[in-house]
Motif scaffolding. Structure first.
Motif, PDB file in Angstrom:
ATOM      1  N   PHE A  87      78.977   5.475 -37.621  1.00  0.00           N
ATOM      2  CA  PHE A  87      78.572   5.472 -39.030  1.00  0.00           C
ATOM      3  C   PHE A  87      77.694   4.254 -39.336  1.00  0.00           C
ATOM      4  O   PHE A  87      76.740   4.340 -40.114  1.00  0.00           O
ATOM      5  N   ILE A  88      78.013   3.119 -38.720  1.00  0.00           N
ATOM      6  CA  ILE A  88      77.210   1.908 -38.927  1.00  0.00           C
ATOM      7  C   ILE A  88      75.807   2.094 -38.354  1.00  0.00           C
ATOM      8  O   ILE A  88      74.807   1.765 -39.008  1.00  0.00           O
ATOM      9  N   ILE A  89      75.712   2.647 -37.148  1.00  0.00           N
ATOM     10  CA  ILE A  89      74.399   2.941 -36.551  1.00  0.00           C
ATOM     11  C   ILE A  89      73.614   3.880 -37.446  1.00  0.00           C
ATOM     12  O   ILE A  89      72.414   3.683 -37.688  1.00  0.00           O
ATOM     13  N   SER A  90      74.279   4.886 -37.948  1.00  0.00           N
ATOM     14  CA  SER A  90      73.624   5.843 -38.841  1.00  0.00           C
ATOM     15  C   SER A  90      73.060   5.145 -40.073  1.00  0.00           C
ATOM     16  O   SER A  90      71.907   5.370 -40.455  1.00  0.00           O
ATOM     17  N   LEU A  91      73.851   4.291 -40.680  1.00  0.00           N
ATOM     18  CA  LEU A  91      73.405   3.606 -41.894  1.00  0.00           C
ATOM     19  C   LEU A  91      72.232   2.668 -41.603  1.00  0.00           C
ATOM     20  O   LEU A  91      71.261   2.634 -42.366  1.00  0.00           O
ATOM     21  N   ILE A  92      72.303   1.937 -40.522  1.00  0.00           N
ATOM     22  CA  ILE A  92      71.213   1.007 -40.174  1.00  0.00           C
ATOM     23  C   ILE A  92      69.905   1.773 -39.956  1.00  0.00           C
ATOM     24  O   ILE A  92      68.844   1.375 -40.463  1.00  0.00           O
ATOM     25  N   THR A  93      69.971   2.867 -39.222  1.00  0.00           N
ATOM     26  CA  THR A  93      68.745   3.624 -38.952  1.00  0.00           C
ATOM     27  C   THR A  93      68.244   4.347 -40.205  1.00  0.00           C
ATOM     28  O   THR A  93      67.032   4.495 -40.385  1.00  0.00           O
ATOM     29  N   LEU A  94      69.156   4.749 -41.070  1.00  0.00           N
ATOM     30  CA  LEU A  94      68.727   5.335 -42.341  1.00  0.00           C
ATOM     31  C   LEU A  94      68.017   4.304 -43.209  1.00  0.00           C
ATOM     32  O   LEU A  94      67.004   4.609 -43.836  1.00  0.00           O
ATOM     33  N   VAL A  95      68.535   3.101 -43.248  1.00  0.00           N
ATOM     34  CA  VAL A  95      67.896   2.046 -44.030  1.00  0.00           C
ATOM     35  C   VAL A  95      66.480   1.807 -43.507  1.00  0.00           C
ATOM     36  O   VAL A  95      65.530   1.691 -44.288  1.00  0.00           O
ATOM     37  N   ALA A  96      66.316   1.767 -42.185  1.00  0.00           N
ATOM     38  CA  ALA A  96      64.979   1.585 -41.613  1.00  0.00           C
ATOM     39  C   ALA A  96      64.045   2.718 -42.044  1.00  0.00           C
ATOM     40  O   ALA A  96      62.896   2.478 -42.450  1.00  0.00           O
ATOM     41  N   GLN A  97      64.544   3.936 -41.981  1.00  0.00           N
ATOM     42  CA  GLN A  97      63.735   5.088 -42.390  1.00  0.00           C
ATOM     43  C   GLN A  97      63.382   4.994 -43.872  1.00  0.00           C
ATOM     44  O   GLN A  97      62.244   5.257 -44.266  1.00  0.00           O
ATOM     45  N   PHE A  98      64.347   4.636 -44.705  1.00  0.00           N
ATOM     46  CA  PHE A  98      64.100   4.557 -46.142  1.00  0.00           C
ATOM     47  C   PHE A  98      63.169   3.410 -46.512  1.00  0.00           C
ATOM     48  O   PHE A  98      62.392   3.522 -47.459  1.00  0.00           O
ATOM     49  N   VAL A  99      63.243   2.301 -45.778  1.00  0.00           N
ATOM     50  CA  VAL A  99      62.306   1.201 -46.017  1.00  0.00           C
ATOM     51  C   VAL A  99      60.881   1.694 -45.774  1.00  0.00           C
ATOM     52  O   VAL A  99      59.971   1.420 -46.563  1.00  0.00           O
ATOM     53  N   ASN A 100      60.716   2.445 -44.700  1.00  0.00           N
ATOM     54  CA  ASN A 100      59.392   3.017 -44.449  1.00  0.00           C
ATOM     55  C   ASN A 100      58.965   3.921 -45.590  1.00  0.00           C
ATOM     56  O   ASN A 100      57.870   3.773 -46.137  1.00  0.00           O
ATOM     57  N   TRP A 101      59.793   4.872 -45.940  1.00  0.00           N
ATOM     58  CA  TRP A 101      59.452   5.891 -46.928  1.00  0.00           C
ATOM     59  C   TRP A 101      59.192   5.284 -48.305  1.00  0.00           C
ATOM     60  O   TRP A 101      58.200   5.615 -48.958  1.00  0.00           O
ATOM     61  N   LEU A 102      60.059   4.400 -48.735  1.00  0.00           N
ATOM     62  CA  LEU A 102      59.970   3.884 -50.099  1.00  0.00           C
ATOM     63  C   LEU A 102      59.018   2.707 -50.255  1.00  0.00           C
ATOM     64  O   LEU A 102      58.362   2.572 -51.295  1.00  0.00           O
ATOM     65  N   PHE A 103      58.932   1.856 -49.235  1.00  0.00           N
ATOM     66  CA  PHE A 103      58.189   0.601 -49.413  1.00  0.00           C
ATOM     67  C   PHE A 103      56.930   0.492 -48.550  1.00  0.00           C
ATOM     68  O   PHE A 103      55.936  -0.061 -49.003  1.00  0.00           O
ATOM     69  N   ILE A 104      56.969   1.012 -47.341  1.00  0.00           N
ATOM     70  CA  ILE A 104      55.777   0.944 -46.490  1.00  0.00           C
ATOM     71  C   ILE A 104      54.817   2.071 -46.848  1.00  0.00           C
ATOM     72  O   ILE A 104      53.637   1.840 -47.101  1.00  0.00           O
ATOM     73  N   GLN A 105      55.344   3.301 -46.888  1.00  0.00           N
ATOM     74  CA  GLN A 105      54.501   4.437 -47.259  1.00  0.00           C
ATOM     75  C   GLN A 105      54.364   4.584 -48.774  1.00  0.00           C
ATOM     76  O   GLN A 105      53.519   5.314 -49.238  1.00  0.00           O
ATOM     77  N   ASN A 106      55.218   3.930 -49.512  1.00  0.00           N
ATOM     78  CA  ASN A 106      55.171   3.933 -50.978  1.00  0.00           C
ATOM     79  C   ASN A 106      55.285   5.339 -51.569  1.00  0.00           C
ATOM     80  O   ASN A 106      54.531   5.718 -52.467  1.00  0.00           O
ATOM     81  N   ALA A 107      56.248   6.089 -51.087  1.00  0.00           N
ATOM     82  CA  ALA A 107      56.456   7.465 -51.526  1.00  0.00           C
ATOM     83  C   ALA A 107      56.657   7.628 -53.031  1.00  0.00           C
ATOM     84  O   ALA A 107      56.227   8.643 -53.589  1.00  0.00           O
ATOM     85  N   PRO A 108      57.278   6.667 -53.738  1.00  0.00           N
ATOM     86  CA  PRO A 108      57.470   6.877 -55.180  1.00  0.00           C
ATOM     87  C   PRO A 108      56.161   7.094 -55.960  1.00  0.00           C
ATOM     88  O   PRO A 108      56.184   7.694 -57.030  1.00  0.00           O
ATOM     89  N   GLU A 109      55.041   6.656 -55.418  1.00  0.00           N
ATOM     90  CA  GLU A 109      53.762   6.904 -56.088  1.00  0.00           C
ATOM     91  C   GLU A 109      53.386   8.383 -56.056  1.00  0.00           C
ATOM     92  O   GLU A 109      52.665   8.863 -56.926  1.00  0.00           O
ATOM     93  N   VAL A 110      53.872   9.095 -55.031  1.00  0.00           N
ATOM     94  CA  VAL A 110      53.497  10.496 -54.838  1.00  0.00           C
ATOM     95  C   VAL A 110      54.648  11.448 -55.168  1.00  0.00           C
ATOM     96  O   VAL A 110      54.429  12.538 -55.677  1.00  0.00           O
ATOM     97  N   PHE A 111      55.856  11.023 -54.876  1.00  0.00           N
ATOM     98  CA  PHE A 111      57.055  11.811 -55.166  1.00  0.00           C
ATOM     99  C   PHE A 111      57.837  11.063 -56.244  1.00  0.00           C
ATOM    100  O   PHE A 111      58.470  10.049 -55.964  1.00  0.00           O
ATOM    101  N   PRO A 112      57.817  11.538 -57.487  1.00  0.00           N
ATOM    102  CA  PRO A 112      58.387  10.791 -58.612  1.00  0.00           C
ATOM    103  C   PRO A 112      59.863  10.392 -58.475  1.00  0.00           C
ATOM    104  O   PRO A 112      60.249   9.326 -58.899  1.00  0.00           O
ATOM    105  N   ASN A 113      60.694  11.218 -57.896  1.00  0.00           N
ATOM    106  CA  ASN A 113      62.129  10.930 -57.804  1.00  0.00           C
ATOM    107  C   ASN A 113      62.532  10.481 -56.405  1.00  0.00           C
ATOM    108  O   ASN A 113      63.608  10.823 -55.920  1.00  0.00           O
ATOM    109  N   SER A 114      61.705   9.678 -55.771  1.00  0.00           N
ATOM    110  CA  SER A 114      61.920   9.290 -54.377  1.00  0.00           C
ATOM    111  C   SER A 114      63.148   8.427 -54.139  1.00  0.00           C
ATOM    112  O   SER A 114      63.620   8.330 -53.019  1.00  0.00           O
ATOM    113  N   TYR A 115      63.663   7.785 -55.144  1.00  0.00           N
ATOM    114  CA  TYR A 115      64.803   6.889 -54.952  1.00  0.00           C
ATOM    115  C   TYR A 115      66.148   7.599 -55.008  1.00  0.00           C
ATOM    116  O   TYR A 115      67.143   7.072 -54.493  1.00  0.00           O
TER     117      TYR A 115
END
Length: 142
Positions: A87-115
């Motif tokens: 479960f810890i591995i899962s959470l760590i890798t999910l956080v990495a994926q979400f950092v990409n999606w929300l902050f690197i790719q900046n998905a909230p600009e394109v997908f309004p409810n991204s959070y």
């Protein structure tokens, strides 16, 4: 020799719900990785470009996160202590994926409810770690 105590019925309810939740996540990983046509047809051009630009490392993190969460859920139902580190591995890798999606790719600009979904998934992930830790403390997991 370690002894274990029979868990209460709500342990099993949470375990089954965790497995179903994480199987849904695994299904989403499968669709977004191997059957993108279904997703791309529902997106506008800007959303499509963002989705297609997801880096390989983020997709790998998504896969590790969902697979480890499903295996951890099975471990939880099998009353195994190794569910917690998965479960810890899962959470760590999910956080990495979400950092990409929300902050690197900046998905909230394109997908309004991204959070909404990342926040929900993060909270459930933390709760499953806490739940498996409680199971270890109560000797429900061995």
């Amino acid at each position: 020799m370690s002894s274990s105590i029979k868990p209460p019925i709500w342990f099993w309810v949470i375990g089954v719900l965790a497995l179903l939740w994480n199987l849904f996540g695994l299904y989403n990983f499968y669709i977004s990785t191997f059957d993108q046509v279904a997703i791309l047809e529902t997106l506008n051009q800007e959303q499509r470009e963002l989705f297609e630009a997801i880096p390989l490392w983020a997709t790998i993190c998504f896969g590790i996160a969902t697979i480890s969460a499903v295996v951890a859920s099975i471990g939880l139902l099998a009353r195994k202590k190794w569910a917690k580190p998965l479960f810890i591995i899962s959470l760590i890798t999910l956080v990495a994926q979400f950092v990409n999606w929300l902050f690197i790719q900046n998905a909230p600009e394109v997908f309004p409810n991204s959070y909404a979904m990342p926040t929900t998934v993060f909270i459930v992930g933390v709760l499953l770690i806490l739940f498996s830790n409680k199971g270890i403390q109560k000797s429900w997991l061995r």
